[in-house]
Scaffold this motif. Structure first.
Motif, PDB file in Angstrom:
ATOM      1  N   ILE A  75       0.700  -1.461  -0.001  1.00 22.00           N
ATOM      2  CA  ILE A  75       0.063  -0.223  -0.038  1.00 22.00           C
ATOM      3  C   ILE A  75       0.741   1.321  -0.093  1.00 22.00           C
ATOM      4  O   ILE A  75       0.594   2.308  -0.553  1.00 22.00           O
ATOM      5  N   GLN A  87      -7.775   4.572  -4.487  1.00 21.26           N
ATOM      6  CA  GLN A  87      -7.720   5.421  -3.243  1.00 21.26           C
ATOM      7  C   GLN A  87      -8.495   6.379  -3.344  1.00 21.26           C
ATOM      8  O   GLN A  87      -9.209   6.950  -2.540  1.00 21.26           O
ATOM      9  N   SER A 103      -6.074  -1.210   3.729  1.00 23.38           N
ATOM     10  CA  SER A 103      -4.983  -1.447   2.819  1.00 23.38           C
ATOM     11  C   SER A 103      -5.091  -2.774   2.098  1.00 23.38           C
ATOM     12  O   SER A 103      -4.936  -2.538   0.935  1.00 23.38           O
ATOM     13  N   ILE A 106      -8.011  -2.301  -0.480  1.00 29.05           N
ATOM     14  CA  ILE A 106      -7.440  -1.608  -1.576  1.00 29.05           C
ATOM     15  C   ILE A 106      -6.700  -2.103  -2.402  1.00 29.05           C
ATOM     16  O   ILE A 106      -6.832  -2.332  -3.683  1.00 29.05           O
TER      17      ILE A 106
END
Ligand code: FES
Ligand code: FES
Lengths: 153, 754
Positions: A75, A87, A103, A106
């Motif tokens: 990340i 993001q 994290s 994503i």
């Protein structure tokens, strides 16, 4: 103890540890990269997700000896220069609650969208079902992925 | 729900309670705000005039215009670290982009810091508004003086004071001058009216959003200080029990292992703040510590709960609630009413133990210093309790123990107990070195403070006139108090006021009863606590009652709620507890219940026709002073796979201070409820928990959780109440009732197995 040279976020780093050390602990303990989180240690929760040559992998279950020269992205590497569209989509939806799983969420989402520009609900289910969020931010995760896809990343 | 440390009194903010600390080096204004409920306010109202930033000051306005606000509650995902400062910033007319939030250490001067029981906003909304308005007035006065104009010609707009002539002065410039102004009386202060709110009731991004999405946010395990060793503990499968012997020879041979030693077991009762004990393994890094822990051989001793079998216990409790228990609320003549009833609906409800499994497991960094002080960094809900517990365990004065609060990777009640931090502190002391303690997921799931398992028996009588005339509710569950006291034999009054004694229906004959049950494992409070069990039972049986009365479930509830009234529970139940608030301040108002029911009915298009395999279910429940009605839509396929396409919530939580975060709590609450209803279950055999990770302690994933959740607010200006816990209780019965609609199967035991 052995020396391993890893390619992490486009940088070559050398660490000393036992070959069976999971990448997660190498990142966190040896390199101070704490973005990938410990949630289960058994590839069951996705908190520790990183990219290995662009594929989402659970770093808690990946020994450093298996990595060789593959490119690792964490990340920290994703948002380095400018925020990644995923993001940005996360920010637009105010997705996180406690944030601890995010994290990993994503990283899984980016890997999905890298392979599939226009994922269906079923695709999202499949790519994201390995990532637990105990706060239950799933609705926003789904819509953030769809929005990131729409703004074609 | 809360520790014995919590005070719950709102208190007036008066002139005396503020302190002006004087000008900063750079020219600024500092204000202390009495968030403390303790009488000795002077203890915290002492500021050092020359301090750049003194942490006993709640608000600092710097000469450069930056505003620093203290977040004294713990951030575990509710957004509280953002919401409370927002409240103050709004009244202060501050520019949110100029606000910096500083997390408070654990310290009595901040008053109640126990972030638990869904009361942060409820308790601090008003004092922080007054504080913000006070700062604004002082800035206005300073500008008026500077310009030699009447204050009525000045207004505060986005970090500036603006004069009617158009001239303006920034907050930074005015900071020092404002500090020379007298602190206004509360009577001089006008709070903003609802329509002028800029942040309150508006959508704002959480303060830590940018750090979270870039992986920079710091949780407990992310804390780095020099020379940290990593510690893990091998624990007796039977919590609280000790050990006979251990052999660490093989483990010590592993390169990088620093020390292996025994930590005394908690014994019985296990307490909330005692370490469970076991074999401590300390190493240079986590992986080495974990491998060495595996290599330690231990012969465990038996404790007093070796025979505990949670399933047998649940069935014993089920037996016990067949008989009349200790009657805690009584009205009319229940026996006669049941005899006269033309129909009696009777159902048993069973709920297993549950674990919190917060995404981030318990963890802490501790540094015991040779000067006899100790510093902690940890994700804790109640830093003052941690401070007390650590100082007691180490034999240090409280002032020698500093508790730094990191972000919490969720908590749900688990991290309000100090046990894991005390462990870390003791280990650091033993090593005389800084250590980071990791609880693995296995430690977490096998040694939690579990949600009480619970058996209930409900019996409802319907008279000849088709009116409900009798209500019997019997519950049995081990009390949370049993974790710390062998005396606690069964449900306490406070616990029974979560969904049993606070039953809001207008029924003539009532008997609410409890049966004793002894805690044989650590029991703790889990998001919405006993409301989970009781709302499940009550919300389900009323659906059965509706069917028996041949009524629509919502019509049935509106009938049961009866006339609009504020229920006088004090007159009905001795020792009634209204979530530690007076009923005068936060009544149980059946009109507000009715309104959420009507709103959810409308928004969910209740009653629309649904194809086979689909169904809608409804439930309503008041908890933590918030009124919530819920409609769940469910889809069950022929393999019995359950999907939840839609959830509607109607919510009356008073003023929705941070609506996006409230919405998030309800979305998350429905997902949490999905875990409890469909997935999660802790089983104990021979005193040991059988589940150990997410492969057998199942929680909702994206494939299980509701696909959509809509949150509809009742608009009012009532005092804000809780929002973290109230989403969970009504969701579960609404889901069960929807499944009944879709399949004809009545759910009376959790987790749901079709
Ligand atoms: S920590 Fe790696 S999947 Fe859970
Ligand atoms: S945001 Fe808290 S676990 Fe996902």
């Amino acid at each position: 103890m052995e020396k391993f040279t890893l390619n992490i976020n486009n940088e070559k780093v050398t660490i000393e540890c036992t070959p069976d050390t999971p990448l997660l602990w190498a990142l966190r303990d040896e390199l101070g990269l704490t973005g990938a989180k410990y949630g289960c240690g058994k590839a069951l929760c996705g908190s520790c997700t990183v990219h290995v040559d662009g594929t989402a992998m659970r770093s808690c279950s990946l020994p450093v000896s298996a990595i060789n020269d593959k490119a690792i992205t964490t990340i920290e590497g994703v948002g380095k220069e400018a925020l990644h569209p995923v993001q940005k989509a996360w920010i637009a939806e105010n997705v996180p609650q406690c944030g601890f799983c995010q994290s990993g969420q994503i990283m899984s989402a980016i890997a999905l969208l890298d392979q599939n520009k226009n994922p269906t609900d079923a695709d999202i289910d499949q790519a994201m079902s390995g990532n637990i969020c105990r706060c239950g931010t799933y609705i926003r995760i789904r819509s953030a992925i769809k929005n990131a896809a729409k703004n074609n990343i | 729900m809360k520790s014995n440390l919590s005070h719950n009194k709102l208190f007036k903010v008066s002139r005396r309670d503020f302190v002006k600390i004087g000008a900063l080096g750079s020219g600024g204004l500092l204000l202390g705000i009495p968030l403390a409920c303790n009488k000795d306010k002077n203890a915290f109202l002492t500021g050092k005039p020359d301090a750049k930033f003194s942490p006993n000051v709640y608000m600092t306005l710097m000469g450069n215009g930056e505003v620093q606000l203290i977040a004294h509650r713990s951030e575990m995902g509710t957004g509280i670290r953002t919401t409370l400062p927002l409240v103050m910033a709004d009244e202060m007319e501050a520019d949110w982009t100029k606000v910096k939030i500083v997390q408070a250490i654990g310290d009595k001067k901040y008053g109640d810091q126990n972030t638990d029981g869904s009361y942060s906003v409820r308790m601090f909304y008003h004092p922080l508004r007054v504080a913000g308005a006070t700062v604004k007035l002082m800035l206005l006065q300073a500008a008026a003086k500077e310009w030699q104009v009447d204050i009525s010609e000045c207004s505060a707009i986005n970090h500036e004071i603006v004069h009617s002539s158009g001239k303006r002065l920034g907050y930074g410039y005015l900071a020092e001058k404002a500090s020379e102004q007298p602190i206004p009386e509360e009577s001089e202060i006008t709070l903003k009216s609802t329509k002028d709110f800029k942040y309150i009731t508006k959508k704002t991004a959480i303060y830590d959003l940018g750090d979270i999405v870039t992986g920079k946010a710091i949780y407990g395990l992310d804390v780095q200080i020099p020379n940290l060793k990593i510690a893990v503990v091998k624990r007796n499968p039977e919590a609280g029990a000790g050990l006979k012997s251990f052999n660490s020879d093989a483990a010590l041979k592993i390169e990088g292992v620093t020390k292996i030693f025994k930590m005394e077991a908690s014994g019985f009762p296990m307490g909330y703040d005692k370490p469970l004990g076991g074999i401590v393994v300390v190493a240079n890094n986590t992986w080495t510590a974990l491998k060495a822990r595996d290599a330690v051989e231990v012969v465990w001793d038996k404790g007093i709960n070796t025979a505990y079998d949670s399933n047998k216990f649940l069935l014993q409790m089920q037996q016990s609630v067949q008989k009349e228990g200790q009657v805690k609320r009584k009205q009319g003549n229940i026996d006669k009413a049941l005899k006269d009833a033309s129909k009696v609906i009777e159902t048993d409800f069973l709920v297993p133990h549950l674990a919190h499994s917060p995404m981030e497991t318990p963890c802490a960094v501790a540094r015991y210093n040779s000067d006899g002080s100790c510093e902690i960094w940890a994700p804790v809900q109640s830093p003052q309790w941690v401070q007390q517990a650590v100082s007691a365990a180490l034999g240090l004065e409280e002032t020698k123990v500093t508790i730094n609060v990191t972000l919490l990777g969720s908590a749900f009640g688990r991290k309000s107990k100090p046990d894991f931090v005390v462990e870390a502190a003791l280990i650091s002391k033993e090593l005389n070195a800084p250590i980071k303690l990791l609880w693995t997921r296995e430690d977490d799931i096998q040694h939690d403070f579990y949600h009480s398992n619970c058996a209930q028996h409900l019996k409802v009588g319907i008279g000849q006139d088709n009116k409900v005339n009798a209500w019997v509710h019997r519950t049995a569950f081990p009390s949370i108090g049993g974790t710390a006291s062998a005396e606690a034999k069964g449900p306490s009054m406070d616990e029974l006021c979560m969904g049993v004694l606070d039953m809001p229906f207008e029924i003539e004959n009532i008997s609410c009863e409890s049966q004793d049950a002894k805690a044989q494992i650590r029991i703790g409070w889990l998001r919405s606590v006993h409301n989970i069990n009781h709302a499940f039972a009550v919300g389900t049986i009323v659906d059965q009652v509706a069917a028996a009365r041949q009524m629509d479930p919502i019509e049935n509830i509106l009938d049961l709620l009866g006339t609009d009234r504020k229920i006088d529970f004090y007159g009905m139940v001795e020792g009634f507890n209204n979530y530690n608030e007076k009923l005068e301040d936060f009544p149980c108002d059946t009109q507000r219940l009715r309104k959420v029911v009507e709103l959810v009915k409308e928004k969910s298009e209740w009653g629309k026709s649904m194809p086979k395999g689909k169904g809608m279910g409804f439930a309503v429940h008041r908890s933590f002073l918030t009124y919530v009605a819920c409609v769940v839509e469910v889809e069950v396929d022929d393999q019995n796979n359950i999907k939840i396409p839609m959830v509607h919530y109607a919510v009356d939580c008073g003023v929705p201070v941070n609506p996006d975060r409230i919405k998030a709590q309800f979305e998350g609450g429905a997902a949490f409820g999905t875990s409890l209803a469909l997935k999660s279950e802790i089983n104990v055999q021979n005193g040991a928990v059988m589940e150990d990770n997410f492969n057998n302690y199942l929680v909702a994933r994206i494939t299980d959780a509701p696909i959509n959740t809509a949150v509809h607010f009742i608009e009012n200006e009532e005092k804000p109440a809780g929002v973290g816990e109230p989403p969970v209780p009504p969701f579960i019965p609404a889901l069960c009732n929807a499944i009944f609609k879709a399949t004809g199967k009545r759910i009376t035991r959790l987790p749901i197995k079709l």
